[in-house]
Design a protein around this motif. Structure first.
Motif, PDB file in Angstrom:
ATOM      1  N   GLU A  53      62.906  40.914  47.848  1.00 27.00           N
ATOM      2  CA  GLU A  53      62.979  39.949  46.748  1.00 27.00           C
ATOM      3  C   GLU A  53      61.706  39.976  45.902  1.00 27.00           C
ATOM      4  OE1 GLU A  53      64.458  35.361  46.162  1.00 27.00           O
ATOM      5  OE2 GLU A  53      64.424  36.255  48.149  1.00 27.00           O
ATOM      6  N   TRP A  54      60.583  40.353  46.538  1.00 24.82           N
ATOM      7  CA  TRP A  54      59.294  40.373  45.843  1.00 24.82           C
ATOM      8  C   TRP A  54      58.565  41.659  46.206  1.00 24.82           C
ATOM      9  CZ3 TRP A  54      59.763  36.643  42.563  1.00 24.82           C
ATOM     10  CH2 TRP A  54      60.553  35.544  42.900  1.00 24.82           C
ATOM     11  N   LEU A  55      57.756  42.168  45.270  1.00 22.47           N
ATOM     12  CA  LEU A  55      57.018  43.412  45.480  1.00 22.47           C
ATOM     13  C   LEU A  55      55.544  43.199  45.201  1.00 22.47           C
ATOM     14  CD1 LEU A  55      59.380  45.853  43.542  1.00 22.47           C
ATOM     15  CD2 LEU A  55      59.225  45.587  46.025  1.00 22.47           C
ATOM     16  N   LEU A  56      54.722  43.894  45.975  1.00 23.05           N
ATOM     17  CA  LEU A  56      53.288  43.918  45.728  1.00 23.05           C
ATOM     18  C   LEU A  56      52.927  45.361  45.400  1.00 23.05           C
ATOM     19  CD1 LEU A  56      50.610  42.345  45.764  1.00 23.05           C
ATOM     20  CD2 LEU A  56      50.332  43.086  48.132  1.00 23.05           C
ATOM     21  N   GLU A  57      52.473  45.579  44.184  1.00 24.24           N
ATOM     22  CA  GLU A  57      52.061  46.924  43.762  1.00 24.24           C
ATOM     23  C   GLU A  57      50.595  47.112  44.104  1.00 24.24           C
ATOM     24  OE1 GLU A  57      52.004  49.733  39.775  1.00 24.24           O
ATOM     25  OE2 GLU A  57      52.961  47.771  39.708  1.00 24.24           O
ATOM     26  N   ARG A  58      50.278  48.277  44.639  1.00 20.44           N
ATOM     27  CA  ARG A  58      48.905  48.559  45.061  1.00 20.44           C
ATOM     28  C   ARG A  58      48.286  49.649  44.195  1.00 20.44           C
ATOM     29  NH1 ARG A  58      47.049  46.146  49.385  1.00 20.44           N
ATOM     30  NH2 ARG A  58      48.488  45.064  50.751  1.00 20.44           N
ATOM     31  N   GLY A  59      46.955  49.678  44.183  1.00 21.36           N
ATOM     32  CA  GLY A  59      46.220  50.692  43.440  1.00 21.36           C
ATOM     33  C   GLY A  59      46.222  52.029  44.173  1.00 21.36           C
ATOM     34  N   ILE A  60      45.623  53.005  43.546  1.00 24.28           N
ATOM     35  CA  ILE A  60      45.571  54.358  44.098  1.00 24.28           C
ATOM     36  C   ILE A  60      44.643  54.400  45.306  1.00 24.28           C
ATOM     37  CG2 ILE A  60      44.862  56.733  43.594  1.00 24.28           C
ATOM     38  CD1 ILE A  60      45.631  56.224  40.704  1.00 24.28           C
ATOM     39  N   GLY A  61      44.981  55.261  46.258  1.00 25.87           N
ATOM     40  CA  GLY A  61      44.140  55.471  47.428  1.00 25.87           C
ATOM     41  C   GLY A  61      44.684  54.787  48.664  1.00 25.87           C
ATOM     42  N   HIS A  62      44.207  55.234  49.807  1.00 21.98           N
ATOM     43  CA  HIS A  62      44.639  54.660  51.082  1.00 21.98           C
ATOM     44  C   HIS A  62      44.199  53.203  51.147  1.00 21.98           C
ATOM     45  CE1 HIS A  62      45.807  54.488  55.228  1.00 21.98           C
ATOM     46  NE2 HIS A  62      44.610  54.030  55.554  1.00 21.98           N
ATOM     47  N   GLY A  63      45.162  52.316  51.365  1.00 23.54           N
ATOM     48  CA  GLY A  63      44.848  50.886  51.420  1.00 23.54           C
ATOM     49  C   GLY A  63      44.416  50.343  50.083  1.00 23.54           C
ATOM     50  N   GLY A  64      44.978  50.875  49.006  1.00 22.28           N
ATOM     51  CA  GLY A  64      44.620  50.433  47.652  1.00 22.28           C
ATOM     52  C   GLY A  64      44.762  48.928  47.494  1.00 22.28           C
ATOM     53  N   ARG A  65      43.908  48.367  46.690  1.00 23.17           N
ATOM     54  CA  ARG A  65      43.919  46.918  46.490  1.00 23.17           C
ATOM     55  C   ARG A  65      45.162  46.509  45.704  1.00 23.17           C
ATOM     56  NH1 ARG A  65      42.733  45.360  41.536  1.00 23.17           N
ATOM     57  NH2 ARG A  65      41.848  46.858  40.090  1.00 23.17           N
ATOM     58  N   PRO A  66      45.653  45.293  45.909  1.00 19.40           N
ATOM     59  CA  PRO A  66      46.816  44.812  45.158  1.00 19.40           C
ATOM     60  C   PRO A  66      46.485  44.740  43.670  1.00 19.40           C
ATOM     61  CG  PRO A  66      46.378  43.402  47.047  1.00 19.40           C
ATOM     62  CD  PRO A  66      45.212  44.326  46.919  1.00 19.40           C
ATOM     63  N   VAL A  67      47.391  45.236  42.836  1.00 18.65           N
ATOM     64  CA  VAL A  67      47.139  45.211  41.397  1.00 18.65           C
ATOM     65  C   VAL A  67      48.142  44.357  40.631  1.00 18.65           C
ATOM     66  CG1 VAL A  67      45.939  47.414  41.306  1.00 18.65           C
ATOM     67  CG2 VAL A  67      48.397  47.367  41.032  1.00 18.65           C
ATOM     68  N   ARG A  90      53.360  34.273  46.585  1.00 20.77           N
ATOM     69  CA  ARG A  90      52.621  33.086  46.101  1.00 20.77           C
ATOM     70  C   ARG A  90      51.140  33.179  46.469  1.00 20.77           C
ATOM     71  NH1 ARG A  90      57.324  30.526  48.062  1.00 20.77           N
ATOM     72  NH2 ARG A  90      58.601  29.706  46.365  1.00 20.77           N
ATOM     73  N   ARG A  91      50.871  33.617  47.706  1.00 15.79           N
ATOM     74  CA  ARG A  91      49.488  33.733  48.165  1.00 15.79           C
ATOM     75  C   ARG A  91      48.736  34.778  47.334  1.00 15.79           C
ATOM     76  NH1 ARG A  91      49.868  35.682  53.347  1.00 15.79           N
ATOM     77  NH2 ARG A  91      51.118  33.860  53.791  1.00 15.79           N
ATOM     78  N   ALA A  92      49.400  35.924  47.046  1.00 13.69           N
ATOM     79  CA  ALA A  92      48.752  36.969  46.240  1.00 13.69           C
ATOM     80  C   ALA A  92      48.453  36.448  44.836  1.00 13.69           C
ATOM     81  CB  ALA A  92      49.637  38.207  46.178  1.00 13.69           C
ATOM     82  N   LEU A  93      49.395  35.732  44.249  1.00 11.63           N
ATOM     83  CA  LEU A  93      49.161  35.167  42.922  1.00 11.63           C
ATOM     84  C   LEU A  93      48.021  34.155  42.953  1.00 11.63           C
ATOM     85  CD1 LEU A  93      52.886  34.751  41.834  1.00 11.63           C
ATOM     86  CD2 LEU A  93      51.229  36.339  40.836  1.00 11.63           C
ATOM     87  N   ALA A  94      47.985  33.327  43.993  1.00 12.14           N
ATOM     88  CA  ALA A  94      46.912  32.330  44.120  1.00 12.14           C
ATOM     89  C   ALA A  94      45.557  33.011  44.329  1.00 12.14           C
ATOM     90  CB  ALA A  94      47.209  31.386  45.278  1.00 12.14           C
ATOM     91  N   ASP A  95      45.565  34.198  44.958  1.00 10.96           N
ATOM     92  CA  ASP A  95      44.318  34.934  45.192  1.00 10.96           C
ATOM     93  C   ASP A  95      43.878  35.738  43.978  1.00 10.96           C
ATOM     94  OD1 ASP A  95      44.210  33.947  47.748  1.00 10.96           O
ATOM     95  OD2 ASP A  95      44.993  35.756  48.711  1.00 10.96           O
ATOM     96  N   GLY A  96      44.612  35.621  42.873  1.00 14.28           N
ATOM     97  CA  GLY A  96      44.186  36.272  41.634  1.00 14.28           C
ATOM     98  C   GLY A  96      44.865  37.586  41.307  1.00 14.28           C
ATOM     99  N   VAL A  97      45.837  37.994  42.099  1.00 12.39           N
ATOM    100  CA  VAL A  97      46.577  39.217  41.757  1.00 12.39           C
ATOM    101  C   VAL A  97      47.456  38.890  40.553  1.00 12.39           C
ATOM    102  CG1 VAL A  97      48.227  40.951  42.557  1.00 12.39           C
ATOM    103  CG2 VAL A  97      46.558  39.985  44.169  1.00 12.39           C
ATOM    104  N   PRO A  98      47.375  39.676  39.481  1.00 13.04           N
ATOM    105  CA  PRO A  98      48.152  39.354  38.272  1.00 13.04           C
ATOM    106  C   PRO A  98      49.663  39.442  38.496  1.00 13.04           C
ATOM    107  CG  PRO A  98      46.496  41.061  37.822  1.00 13.04           C
ATOM    108  CD  PRO A  98      46.527  40.854  39.293  1.00 13.04           C
ATOM    109  N   ALA A  99      50.377  38.612  37.774  1.00  6.27           N
ATOM    110  CA  ALA A  99      51.846  38.666  37.776  1.00  6.27           C
ATOM    111  C   ALA A  99      52.291  39.677  36.727  1.00  6.27           C
ATOM    112  CB  ALA A  99      52.415  37.290  37.444  1.00  6.27           C
TER     113      ALA A  99
END
Length: 114
Positions: A53-67, A90-99
């Protein structure tokens, strides 16, 4: 009328048998392809039903940060993504990961900026 068939019964029966064997092979392949098509359609349907239902896209590299956070069916989600729960989104959005600006998961989740 075009009559290019052999004139004798023996050769006509041989041709008929040969064509019957080919029809059997063709029918068997048609049945196999239809079954494979049904299996593929079923597999696609199962993948769609299991889509997160929800996706978290990550940056390049092993263990890339959420983008970016996306709704599960967002066309703009990149390849480096993982399915997450609504609470994790919700937690990722609250932690500053852009929507995502296309699918607006923050609106869908009821998360207000500010």
């Amino acid at each position: 009328m075009l009559d290019d068939l052999p004139p004798d019964l023996h050769r006509l029966e041989t041709l008929r048998m040969w064509h019957a064997l080919w029809l059997d092979r063709i029918d068997a392949k048609i049945a196999r392809l239809r079954a494979e098509g049904e299996q593929q359609a079923c597999a696609v349907q199962q993948r769609v039903e299991r889509a997160p239902e929800w996706l978290l896209e990550r940056g390049i590299g092993h263990g890339g940060r959420p983008v970016e956070v996306h709704c599960g069916d967002c066309h703009a989600a990149g390849k480096r993504r993982q399915g997450i729960s609504a609470e994790e989104a919700r937690r990722a959005l609250a932690d500053g990961v852009p929507a995502c600006t296309h699918c607006r998961p923050d609106t869908e989740l009821g998360v207000l900026e500010g």
